[in-house]
Design an enzyme around this catalytic site. Sequence first.
Site, PDB file in Angstrom:
ATOM      1  N   ASP A 179       0.862  -1.178   0.000  1.00 17.54           N
ATOM      2  CA  ASP A 179       0.000   0.000   0.000  1.00 17.54           C
ATOM      3  C   ASP A 179       0.899   1.228   0.000  1.00 17.54           C
ATOM      4  O   ASP A 179       1.707   1.424   0.916  1.00 17.54           O
ATOM      5  CB  ASP A 179      -0.916   0.024   1.225  1.00 17.54           C
ATOM      6  CG  ASP A 179      -1.796   1.266   1.255  1.00 17.54           C
ATOM      7  OD1 ASP A 179      -2.571   1.452   0.304  1.00 17.54           O
ATOM      8  OD2 ASP A 179      -1.691   2.053   2.224  1.00 17.54           O
ATOM      9  N   GLU A 273      -1.184  -1.276  -5.917  1.00 10.92           N
ATOM     10  CA  GLU A 273      -2.278  -0.517  -6.511  1.00 10.92           C
ATOM     11  C   GLU A 273      -1.837   0.138  -7.826  1.00 10.92           C
ATOM     12  O   GLU A 273      -0.702   0.576  -7.957  1.00 10.92           O
ATOM     13  CB  GLU A 273      -2.732   0.590  -5.562  1.00 10.92           C
ATOM     14  CG  GLU A 273      -3.338   0.102  -4.266  1.00 10.92           C
ATOM     15  CD  GLU A 273      -3.579   1.247  -3.299  1.00 10.92           C
ATOM     16  OE1 GLU A 273      -4.750   1.652  -3.157  1.00 10.92           O
ATOM     17  OE2 GLU A 273      -2.608   1.722  -2.696  1.00 10.92           O
ATOM     18  N   ASP A 357      -3.543   1.412   6.712  1.00 13.50           N
ATOM     19  CA  ASP A 357      -2.579   1.095   5.656  1.00 13.50           C
ATOM     20  C   ASP A 357      -2.256  -0.399   5.592  1.00 13.50           C
ATOM     21  O   ASP A 357      -2.190  -0.976   4.503  1.00 13.50           O
ATOM     22  CB  ASP A 357      -1.302   1.907   5.855  1.00 13.50           C
ATOM     23  CG  ASP A 357      -1.555   3.404   5.786  1.00 13.50           C
ATOM     24  OD1 ASP A 357      -2.502   3.801   5.082  1.00 13.50           O
ATOM     25  OD2 ASP A 357      -0.822   4.167   6.433  1.00 13.50           O
TER      26      ASP A 357
END
Length: 384
Positions: A179, A273, A357
């Site tokens: 993340d 991501e 997170d």
Amino acid sequence: MPKKILKAYKIRLYPNAEQQVFFAKSFGCARFIWNKMLGDKMEHYKTTKTTLHNTPAQYKQEFEWLKEVDSLALANVQQNLRAAYSTFFKQGTGFPKFKKKGIKDSYTTNNQKGTVAITQNTVKLPKIGHINARFPDKINGLIKSATISRTPTGKYYVSLLVETITTPLPKTHSTIGIDLGLTDFIALSDGCRVANPKFLAKLQDKLAREQKILAKRRAVAKADQRRLSESRNYQKQKLKVAKVYEKITNARKDFLHKLSFTLIKNHDVIAIEDLNVKGMVKNRKLAKAISDSSWSSFTTMLSYKAEWYGKTLVKIDRWYPSSKTCSNCNHLLTKAELPLSVRTWNCPVCLQKNDRDINASINILHQGLILVKQSKTVGATGLA
């Protein structure tokens, strides 16, 4: 199993005065041809509404000094301009822009039967011969091309594109989810965090001081009606500002290269991501912090290093709600229930305490493993 890859090696050059003059001519000619061809294409389209297929060769009769530099450097300008037009029309990215002197001065040449070569302490280039160099790494493989560049601080580099062989790293049977963040550069699904070095922020005060002095010297030069290129004090201060930027850039690249290789070395599958960084930097409050983090560069490094060393990088859809989904029971919170300021939260269904997170990185890993499994299933079906 070893595989062929294209790898770039960046080498510091130490040209003498004569070689520096040749480089300056080459940079100037490459810039001139780009601007001339681009300008003519634009004018031709305005007049005829058709595309002009011009080449560097047709300008050499009018501008004979173009013959003094490597012809392949000019041919590569044509290829780059054609690629820029193609990207603009196919992907809708920015229209090609005119180049300015002193900004990204460079040119590219190709290796034809040994015209680009290396020795123990020199690099051989077309039309200029051997140039003293310092090699940080041992170079093995077939040299395909060379890009020569000059930094704003006056340093010369050559980037050699080499076809070489790489051996996949040993399998670790480990998977990890990442993340990306601002407070912590990354949070990992195993609970670890990597602090954000914030290289720009650390040198922001020094940079601001040097830029303030530069602005004053620019004002003095204009008041005296002197060109900035003729103002020695302005040029000295401009160099100081460039050195601060260079220090920031080098420190950031070193950090990103070491971190990306560590992750590739220790994990077989990495999930991350697929962020829209270009859209995110439009937020004026976060733009500087996002740019300083260099998420795009980090993701790019992970991508090509995973390909080199036989690992898997999987990108999760940017709209996947990784932060708002409980990693234990998949309960999804609304945006109102989990504003950005909330860093930890208790799941109302399973009561698990989630760190925002770490929880996101776990969800990213779960989603990544699903995508990897689906791609393997599709591949097996195709083979069948």
